[in-house]
Design an enzyme around this catalytic site. Sequence first.
Site, PDB file in Angstrom:
ATOM      1  N   LYS A   1       0.894  -1.102  -0.035  1.00  0.00           N
ATOM      2  CA  LYS A   1       0.006  -0.006  -0.072  1.00  0.00           C
ATOM      3  C   LYS A   1       0.986   1.181  -0.182  1.00  0.00           C
ATOM      4  CE  LYS A   1      -2.909   1.022   3.726  1.00  0.00           C
ATOM      5  NZ  LYS A   1      -2.427   2.221   4.321  1.00  0.00           N
TER       6      LYS A   1
ATOM      7  N   GLN B   1       4.608   9.470   6.931  1.00  0.00           N
ATOM      8  CA  GLN B   1       3.657  10.186   6.118  1.00  0.00           C
ATOM      9  C   GLN B   1       4.075  11.839   6.420  1.00  0.00           C
ATOM     10  OE1 GLN B   1      -0.206   9.080   7.598  1.00  0.00           O
ATOM     11  NE2 GLN B   1      -0.315   7.364   6.710  1.00  0.00           N
TER      12      GLN B   1
ATOM     13  N   ASP C   1       1.725  -1.069  12.081  1.00  0.00           N
ATOM     14  CA  ASP C   1       0.378  -1.585  11.455  1.00  0.00           C
ATOM     15  C   ASP C   1       0.357  -3.023  11.508  1.00  0.00           C
ATOM     16  OD1 ASP C   1       0.223   0.954  10.402  1.00  0.00           O
ATOM     17  OD2 ASP C   1       0.958   0.386   8.466  1.00  0.00           O
TER      18      ASP C   1
HETATM   19  C1  S3P Z   1       2.191   4.934   6.018  1.00  0.00           C
HETATM   20  C2  S3P Z   1       3.033   5.283   7.418  1.00  0.00           C
HETATM   21  C3  S3P Z   1       2.409   4.904   8.691  1.00  0.00           C
HETATM   22  C4  S3P Z   1       1.523   3.694   8.567  1.00  0.00           C
HETATM   23  C5  S3P Z   1       0.403   3.891   7.562  1.00  0.00           C
HETATM   24  C6  S3P Z   1       1.062   4.123   6.312  1.00  0.00           C
HETATM   25  C7  S3P Z   1       2.947   5.445   4.909  1.00  0.00           C
HETATM   26  O1  S3P Z   1       1.837   5.992   9.290  1.00  0.00           O
HETATM   27  O2  S3P Z   1       0.758   3.407   9.923  1.00  0.00           O
HETATM   28  O3  S3P Z   1      -0.303   2.787   7.597  1.00  0.00           O
HETATM   29  O4  S3P Z   1       2.453   4.977   3.773  1.00  0.00           O
HETATM   30  O5  S3P Z   1       3.847   6.204   5.170  1.00  0.00           O
HETATM   31  P1  S3P Z   1       2.495   7.061  10.059  1.00  0.00           P
HETATM   32  O6  S3P Z   1       3.731   7.595   9.096  1.00  0.00           O
HETATM   33  O7  S3P Z   1       1.725   8.272  10.333  1.00  0.00           O
HETATM   34  O8  S3P Z   1       3.306   6.376  11.505  1.00  0.00           O
END
Ligand code: S3P
Length: 426
Positions: A20, A167, A312
């Site tokens: 994903k 993120q 996750d």
């Molecule tokens: C993700 C980063 C994670 C993860 C999310 C997807 C990403 O969140 O929990 O399902 O694709 O960058 P955070 O970066 O906010 O911890």
Amino acid sequence: MLTTSKIGKIQGRISVPGDKSISHRALMLLAISRGKGRISGFLRGADCLSTMACLEQLGLEIEDLGSELVVYGQGLHGLRRPHRALDVGNSGTTMRLLSGILAGQKFPAAITGDHSIQTRPMDRIAIPLRMMGAVIEGKAGRDLAPLLIQGRNLQGIDYTLPVASAQVKSAILLAGLYAEGETVVREPKPSRNHTELMLAALGAEIESKTYEIRLRSSELQACDLQVPGDISSAAFFITPAAAMPGSHLIVKDVGLNPSRTGIIDVLKDMGAGISLENVTKLGGELRGDVVVRGGRLRGTVITGEMIPRLIDEIPVLAVVASQAEGTTTITGAEELRVKESDRISVLVQELGKLGVDIQELADGMQIKGPCAIQGAEVHSHGDHRLAMALAVLGLFSREPVKVRGSECIDVSFPGFEKVLGQIIKY
Ligand code: S3P
């Protein structure tokens, strides 16, 4: 409603849908690259389809050939003003990463999502993006979605993330592509580094160390990208297989980026028989087959730098901790409270209904195993990973476990039930 109950073991050889995180990034980064790029293995889950729809609203042309997507990159400045608010659905990654790109555009855009998205913290991106020069307004003066983002000429910043978040890191780096001067992001703990690896593969001027990433504004050149299977989806099978004696499972061609393989390290620490085979590197990303042999697990302690490497996977880890001998303690995981649901609270609530001895901690949970699982009707709380974790717990229950609201599984793993059906043996 998805219903599961006790099985004998897990056996078989499967693939899981594309990663994903990498799928989101592949589309977004190719959208702002120069030239044509193909994506194979793209995840057609609801979250990534939201990214696709948002980018199409921003003028991106995507050709869907079934087995692959062809993306006609617009370059850094080729996106167009959308006619209506961009809707990210349930996808935090779309919301936060796309906001970084919008901060560098010459037009304003509104971006919003479902009820869960509208309660999740967006100040963590609004604050650094404002420091770079973007104008961002949230709902009712608070930094919650919907956000109205007015792009500006941006300036690079030197920013230390208050929480380890890929993120937020990625939003700043994407805005940094548009910024004058250098953008530096410092992380308290290393989070997944797919953005950095893909930016490098597309020719960005980026230097990446464990706690510090430096980037200068650069044009990206499109190339073909291959998305590996999602280890976070594979975890829903690897984990119960590891905890069921007699199981033998092979998951083919899964992403094995070390910033994502905490689940494998922790399961091994719990006594699991797991090995990696056919490991290769493509586009900077490690990938390979995960081979699991079932056995008896013991409790463990999970904390510190391990948490972002398996953030996750905590719902499904809590599930197998209930089958392990002894106590499992998870701390330093307060981020779970601001995911698709408050995952600490809902795990305690729903696992408790099924007979798991689980105690809520401010920043995690404690589980005392092994627990006898009893059947009941439980609720997904609209959280895809909770729904799958509950279905997996049902595999240890004599009476049926009925998961209400299981349709949200499509967010990250369309076809979950079918793949599960291929490997369960009675
Ligand atoms: C993700 C980063 C994670 C993860 C999310 C997807 C990403 O969140 O929990 O399902 O694709 O960058 P955070 O970066 O906010 O911890």
